[in-house]
Design a protein around this motif. Structure first.
Motif, mmCIF file in Angstrom:
data_model
loop_
_atom_site.group_PDB
_atom_site.id
_atom_site.type_symbol
_atom_site.label_atom_id
_atom_site.label_comp_id
_atom_site.label_asym_id
_atom_site.label_seq_id
_atom_site.Cartn_x
_atom_site.Cartn_y
_atom_site.Cartn_z
ATOM 1 N N ASP A 68 -8.152 -0.237 2.907
ATOM 2 C CA ASP A 68 -7.946 -0.516 1.480
ATOM 3 C C ASP A 68 -8.056 -2.014 1.205
ATOM 4 O O ASP A 68 -8.669 -2.436 0.221
ATOM 5 C CB ASP A 68 -6.567 -0.016 1.027
ATOM 6 C CG ASP A 68 -6.451 1.502 1.039
ATOM 7 O OD1 ASP A 68 -7.482 2.175 0.921
ATOM 8 O OD2 ASP A 68 -5.318 1.996 1.172
ATOM 9 N N ASN A 107 -8.893 10.026 0.160
ATOM 10 C CA ASN A 107 -8.975 8.965 -0.838
ATOM 11 C C ASN A 107 -8.474 9.395 -2.203
ATOM 12 O O ASN A 107 -8.739 8.719 -3.203
ATOM 13 C CB ASN A 107 -10.424 8.472 -0.932
ATOM 14 C CG ASN A 107 -10.846 7.718 0.307
ATOM 15 O OD1 ASN A 107 -10.435 6.589 0.537
ATOM 16 N ND2 ASN A 107 -11.657 8.350 1.144
ATOM 17 N N LEU A 151 -3.471 6.946 -1.841
ATOM 18 C CA LEU A 151 -3.530 5.491 -1.863
ATOM 19 C C LEU A 151 -2.210 4.891 -2.327
ATOM 20 O O LEU A 151 -1.718 3.916 -1.760
ATOM 21 C CB LEU A 151 -4.678 5.017 -2.756
ATOM 22 C CG LEU A 151 -6.028 4.844 -2.044
ATOM 23 C CD1 LEU A 151 -6.606 6.207 -1.653
ATOM 24 C CD2 LEU A 151 -7.008 4.094 -2.927
ATOM 25 N N ARG A 186 0.265 4.897 0.314
ATOM 26 C CA ARG A 186 0.025 3.885 1.337
ATOM 27 C C ARG A 186 0.562 2.526 0.924
ATOM 28 O O ARG A 186 0.702 1.634 1.756
ATOM 29 C CB ARG A 186 -1.478 3.768 1.632
ATOM 30 C CG ARG A 186 -2.044 4.946 2.382
ATOM 31 C CD ARG A 186 -3.314 4.588 3.124
ATOM 32 N NE ARG A 186 -4.465 4.345 2.291
ATOM 33 C CZ ARG A 186 -5.375 5.264 1.972
ATOM 34 N NH1 ARG A 186 -5.218 6.504 2.391
ATOM 35 N NH2 ARG A 186 -6.425 4.940 1.244
ATOM 36 N N VAL A 246 -0.714 0.712 -2.019
ATOM 37 C CA VAL A 246 -1.591 -0.131 -2.827
ATOM 38 C C VAL A 246 -1.068 -0.152 -4.259
ATOM 39 O O VAL A 246 -0.481 0.817 -4.730
ATOM 40 C CB VAL A 246 -3.055 0.370 -2.808
ATOM 41 C CG1 VAL A 246 -3.583 0.430 -1.397
ATOM 42 C CG2 VAL A 246 -3.206 1.709 -3.491
ATOM 43 N N ILE A 287 -6.132 1.467 -7.913
ATOM 44 C CA ILE A 287 -6.663 2.812 -8.031
ATOM 45 C C ILE A 287 -7.937 2.810 -8.872
ATOM 46 O O ILE A 287 -8.863 3.588 -8.628
ATOM 47 C CB ILE A 287 -5.614 3.767 -8.638
ATOM 48 C CG1 ILE A 287 -4.325 3.756 -7.785
ATOM 49 C CG2 ILE A 287 -6.162 5.189 -8.735
ATOM 50 C CD1 ILE A 287 -4.525 4.102 -6.330
ATOM 51 N N ALA A 297 -10.557 1.927 -6.511
ATOM 52 C CA ALA A 297 -10.735 2.973 -5.504
ATOM 53 C C ALA A 297 -11.548 4.140 -6.041
ATOM 54 O O ALA A 297 -12.155 4.883 -5.255
ATOM 55 C CB ALA A 297 -9.371 3.470 -5.018
#
Length: 235
Positions: free
Chosen positions: A118, A196, A201, A204, A206, A211, A214
């Motif tokens: 990421d 993903n 995310l 995790r 982030v 986003i 992402a």
């Protein structure tokens, strides 16, 4: 304590480089793993993007805007973030040292750690903001990936996903061998989409702003899958 409150605190109290910042993250957020991950991600992105700017030798307005797409920084906190950025850029320690500290702070210790990917994705987003991945930026990102223990095949998939160096290779984007059975391609595609998903995310660590960026990763994965599917139908 929020991410930006932390940035304000460390920028007001430290001048010895990123090492003291990493120690502060571990000390202040040891009891809150979720917030620790979010702060660690933010510190990693600020520090490593600053080092990338130093490696490239120039910071463009496009790169600044790309950075701001990742972080919606409150107006009152921008000068503190700028100070942390400058601290990282001016630190005598090389970027390898920074990357190692960030890997230790954010990573799982395993090869191809998702959170470190990421961070690398965010750095790619900034590096390519001016429409070109310069040789020094590519060398920097490749070396950071090595330190992050992202293997060469995986790095090439990330590079292909960002479609910087010419025509997109959908097989490389999905990380499957060219000519693999479609069932294998579909299995790999579904695995990547699941890994993903925005919820994964966020879990995790982030920031929510990331986003938005992402989603381009998912778009590239979808496009690669569709290209392979269309090609196989033609055959």
């Amino acid at each position: 304590m929020s991410i930006w409150q932390f940035v304000k605190r460390v920028t007001a109290s430290t001048s010895s480089g990123i090492g003291s910042v990493v120690d502060a993250v571990r000390t202040l957020f040891g009891a809150d793993p979720e917030l620790r991950r979010r702060v660690a991600f933010s510190v990693a992105m600020i520090a490593l993007s600053a080092k990338m700017a130093k490696a490239d030798g120039i910071v463009t307005q496009d790169e600044i805007r790309a950075f701001q797409q990742i972080f919606e920084i409150p107006a009152a906190e921008r000068h503190n973030v700028a100070r942390l950025y400058d601290l990282a850029k001016q630190d005598v320690a090389g970027f390898e040292s920074y990357a190692e500290k960030m890997a230790g702070l954010c990573g799982s210790g395993h090869t191809n750690c998702a959170m470190l990917e990421d961070i690398l994705d965010g750095l790619f987003h900034i590096a390519k903001a001016d429409g070109v991945l310069h040789d020094r930026e590519n060398a920097y990102l490749h070396r950071v990936a090595e330190i992050f223990r992202i293997d060469e095949n995986h790095y090439q998939s990330i590079l292909a996903r960002h479609a910087i160096l010419g025509e997109v290779d959908p097989w490389l984007v999905l990380g499957v061998e060219r000519g693999s059975p479609f069932a294998e391609v579909r299995k790999r595609y579904r695995s990547l989409v699941a890994a993903n998903h925005p919820d994964k995310l966020i879990a995790r660590g982030v920031p929510e702003e990331f986003i938005k960026i992402a989603t381009t990763r998912i778009a590239a994965i979808n496009a690669a899958y569709e290209m392979i599917e269309r090609g196989l139908k033609v055959i």
